[in-house]
Design an enzyme around this catalytic site. Structure first.
Site, mmCIF file in Angstrom:
data_model
loop_
_atom_site.group_PDB
_atom_site.id
_atom_site.type_symbol
_atom_site.label_atom_id
_atom_site.label_comp_id
_atom_site.label_asym_id
_atom_site.label_seq_id
_atom_site.Cartn_x
_atom_site.Cartn_y
_atom_site.Cartn_z
ATOM 1 N N LYS A 160 -7.414 -1.705 0.397
ATOM 2 C CA LYS A 160 -6.374 -2.464 1.096
ATOM 3 C C LYS A 160 -6.566 -3.926 0.731
ATOM 4 C CE LYS A 160 -5.267 -1.729 5.499
ATOM 5 N NZ LYS A 160 -3.822 -1.560 5.481
HETATM 6 N N1 PMP Z 1 0.065 2.497 3.686
HETATM 7 C C1 PMP Z 1 -0.124 1.172 3.707
HETATM 8 C C2 PMP Z 1 0.277 0.356 2.517
HETATM 9 C C3 PMP Z 1 -0.699 0.560 4.832
HETATM 10 O O1 PMP Z 1 -0.885 -0.761 4.856
HETATM 11 C C4 PMP Z 1 -1.059 1.358 5.944
HETATM 12 C C5 PMP Z 1 -1.641 0.726 7.170
HETATM 13 N N2 PMP Z 1 -3.021 0.585 7.059
HETATM 14 C C6 PMP Z 1 -0.845 2.746 5.869
HETATM 15 C C7 PMP Z 1 -0.273 3.273 4.727
HETATM 16 C C8 PMP Z 1 -1.255 3.649 6.998
HETATM 17 O O2 PMP Z 1 -2.665 3.740 7.045
HETATM 18 P P1 PMP Z 1 -3.452 4.019 8.393
HETATM 19 O O3 PMP Z 1 -2.896 5.255 8.971
HETATM 20 O O4 PMP Z 1 -4.858 4.176 7.951
HETATM 21 O O5 PMP Z 1 -3.240 2.848 9.268
#
Ligand code: PMP
Length: 314
Positions: A160
């Protein structure tokens, strides 16, 4: 008096939010060289208890992102240490409400050289009160964005990276400017990837479908919760490549993510999903997810880490 959220973790210490400032030449500020997590904690008022959701998995993803991006501070940061810092920070802030937690590992060095290795890294964490990010009781109207999701061979999709969120912000702005609630992004070769900052699920003929990780998807932790809920119910599940037209023809669609939780989608590019109402599988998954994260059911205790209660006056 300190308000919840006033204490943050910065340069190895728990300090006042106002003291957490970075110098102008900070590498992460100049080049977006950081990685982060978005974590939620839910307040259960009956039990007077704050629960952090999937803390271990978020801490592990942060540490893995750091490894991909050469962001590991020296000495190496463990997932256990990240968890301990977050739990202490939440306890010190004394929340009695839902919270968003944002740990960031970032290049804190002040060099203008564009590299990742050999530059100092640091961890900071802040928190803030946080309700629903989107209105998840109504269906979202989404559009397929003209902006493509970043390719894993350009910027690692599994990490991320802070800088990569320009991609999400462009798509999200485009959707809002055109009167939609959210954007769905395709891969460079035109397959369905995910929404700007959440994952996507479809339902077709009773089968729950989500794009495979290798289609530049961030492997979401909420996505994993949904998969667990689907499997527990014995519903058929397919994790695979998804075509654009499948999305336009789906019976149900929803987004999953820490921020959006489980958010139903009722139209895509102006075409109604199913009959335009929130579908039955989506409703059931949303209900089950929200109950589990708030600790209203004994099941899924492994998703919840209780925050220690600090005696009032501390
Ligand atoms: N895709 C992206 C690009 C994100 O930023 C997020 C948020 N973290 C998600 C998917 C969903 O991930 P999570 O369920 O781990 O929050």
């Amino acid at each position: 008096m300190t308000k919840p959220g006033d204490i943050v973790y910065f340069q190895g210490d728990f300090v006042d939010r106002d003291q957490a400032r970075v110098p102008i030449a900070t590498h992460a500020f100049n080049y977006g060289t950081g990685c982060f997590e978005g974590i939620r904690a839910y307040w259960n008022s009956n039990r007077e208890q704050l629960y952090v959701i999937r803390l271990r998995e978020h801490a592990q993803r942060l540490v893995r992102s750091a490894r991909i991006l050469h962001l590991d501070p020296d000495p190496s940061l463990s997932a256990e240490r990240v968890e301990a810092i977050i739990l202490e920070l939440l306890a010190r802030n004394g929340y009695h409400e839902d919270v968003y937690i944002r740990p960031i590992l970032y290049k804190s060095g002040t060099t203008i050289k564009v590299t990742l290795s050999g530059i100092e890294s640091d961890l900071c964490v802040f928190t803030q009160p946080f309700g629903d990010y989107l209105d998840i009781r109504k269906g979202l109207r989404v559009m397929i964005s003209a902006w493509r999701r970043i390719d894993d061979n350009s910027i690692p999709a599994r990490a991320k990276p802070t800088g990569a969120y320009v991609n999400a912000a462009l798509a999200s702005d485009e959707a809002r400017e055109r009167g939609f609630d959210e954007a769905i992004m395709l891969t460079g070769d035109g397959h369905v990837s995910e929404a700007s900052s959440s994952n996507l699920f479809l339902v077709q003929d009773g089968v729950v479908i989500t794009p495979q990780a290798s289609d530049d998807v961030l492997v979401g932790i909420t996505r994993d919760c949904v998969i667990e809920l689907v499997r527990k119910r014995g519903w058929p599940l397919e994790v695979r490549r998804v075509d654009r037209s499948e999305l336009l023809a789906a019976d149900e669609a929803f987004l999953s993510g820490t921020g959006v939780q489980i958010a139903p989608v009722t139209s895509v590019d102006g075409r109604v999903v199913g009959n335009g109402e929130i579908g039955p599988l989506t409703q059931e998954l949303q209900r089950a997810y929200l109950e589990a994260v708030r600790g209203e059911v004994a099941e899924f205790a492994e998703w919840r880490t209780p925050v220690a209660k600090v005696a009032s006056g501390n």
